[in-house]
Motif scaffolding. Structure first.
Motif, PDB file in Angstrom:
ATOM      1  N   ASN A  36     -20.508 -47.063 -13.641  1.00 49.80           N
ATOM      2  CA  ASN A  36     -20.780 -46.152 -12.524  1.00 49.80           C
ATOM      3  C   ASN A  36     -22.214 -46.306 -12.020  1.00 49.80           C
ATOM      4  O   ASN A  36     -22.849 -45.335 -11.620  1.00 49.80           O
ATOM      5  N   GLN A  37     -22.697 -47.539 -12.031  1.00 43.91           N
ATOM      6  CA  GLN A  37     -24.107 -47.776 -11.720  1.00 43.91           C
ATOM      7  C   GLN A  37     -24.530 -47.250 -10.352  1.00 43.91           C
ATOM      8  O   GLN A  37     -25.654 -46.785 -10.167  1.00 43.91           O
ATOM      9  N   GLN A  91     -23.650 -44.590  -8.958  1.00 50.63           N
ATOM     10  CA  GLN A  91     -23.689 -43.123  -8.939  1.00 50.63           C
ATOM     11  C   GLN A  91     -24.722 -42.551  -9.922  1.00 50.63           C
ATOM     12  O   GLN A  91     -24.663 -41.375 -10.270  1.00 50.63           O
ATOM     13  N   LEU A 100     -23.956 -37.463 -12.858  1.00 44.08           N
ATOM     14  CA  LEU A 100     -23.232 -38.460 -13.657  1.00 44.08           C
ATOM     15  C   LEU A 100     -23.597 -38.345 -15.127  1.00 44.08           C
ATOM     16  O   LEU A 100     -22.713 -38.430 -15.996  1.00 44.08           O
TER      17      LEU A 100
END
Length: 254
Positions: A176-177, A179, A184
């Motif tokens: 999920n880089q 975000q 997160l």
């Protein structure tokens, strides 16, 4: 006399000599230096510099070369240490796979670095194939000057480590880089059933451990990520699986 002074200036390789040269070039001396140099000698040195300004550039270049040699020697000593005594460098860093540390792959990484995200997939496949003989070690090297979320992400991952969930948290961050952010970090912690109070406390206590990793990276002269060391052999970037396999083959025979 001028020739002798010029020769001395051209051999100025120490930091003290460099500082004095730069001070001379601004036509004034620090009080401590001025107290040790007679006005006559000072004027002679200044006259040499006025007539031969190239000595300053030569001295700077020689000093830079000296620093580069010392840095390379230091880097080689550390890389040799990774090979002969890897446990001293592993410390409390997260590890996975082989437990005998016969072959150790140390990764310096940044959770916001796109090249690290690409390397993550490759390293994961490599460890899946060779986890029975290779120990993977993760070192934090957040590039804070260019990645605003690199340090907060590292802090969150370190906090997850304290609850035994580093690698799961690590994988979720890279997945999920785009975000990366507080929302997160908390969401991943909840998904992994972490104790949120402890997680938040540990995030605030993570800086010392991360700083130790960063200091080691700096001693190695690193300026970017990802960077890897396998039993003393270093390589960097999002390298293809075949290249890591080739390095492993060399390491096995070394």
């Amino acid at each position: 006399m001028v020739t002798k002074l010029l020769s001395i200036l051209q051999k100025a390789l120490s930091l003290t000599g460099l500082v004095l040269l730069l001070s001379f070039s601004t036509w004034s001396l620090p009080a401590t230096a001025a107290s040790k140099i007679s006005p006559q000698l000072e004027q002679q040195i200044l006259e040499v510099i006025r007539n031969h300004p190239e000595v300053i550039l030569e001295s700077v270049q020689r000093y830079q070369q000296q620093l580069e040699r010392e840095s390379q020697q230091q880097q080689q000593a550390i890389l040799q240490g990774f090979k002969t005594n890897p446990q001293a460098f592993i410390g409390s860093s997260p590890t996975t796979s082989a437990i005998e540390d016969k072959i150790v792959l140390v990764e310096f990484s940044d959770f916001q670095c796109p090249f690290c995200a690409r390397a993550h997939d490759t390293v994961k496949e490599f460890i899946a194939n060779h986890g029975d003989e290779v120990t993977l070690v993760y070192k934090h090297f957040p590039l804070t000057r260019i990645h605003s979320q690199a340090l907060p992400a590292a802090q969150a991952a370190w906090a997850a480590t304290q609850q035994g969930k580093f690698w799961q948290y690590h994988d979720a961050l890279f997945a999920n880089q785009k975000q990366l952010g507080e929302e997160l970090y908390l969401a991943i912690a909840q998904d992994l059933d972490l104790d949120l109070e402890q997680f938040n406390r540990d995030r605030n206590a993570a800086d010392r451990a991360i700083a130790e990793d960063m200091q080691l990276a700096q001693l190695l002269g690193l300026s970017g990520t990802p960077f890897f060391v396998m039993n003393g052999e270093s390589f960097s970037g999002a390298v293809p699986l075949e290249q890591i396999e080739a390095i492993l083959a060399r390491v096995r025979n070394s």
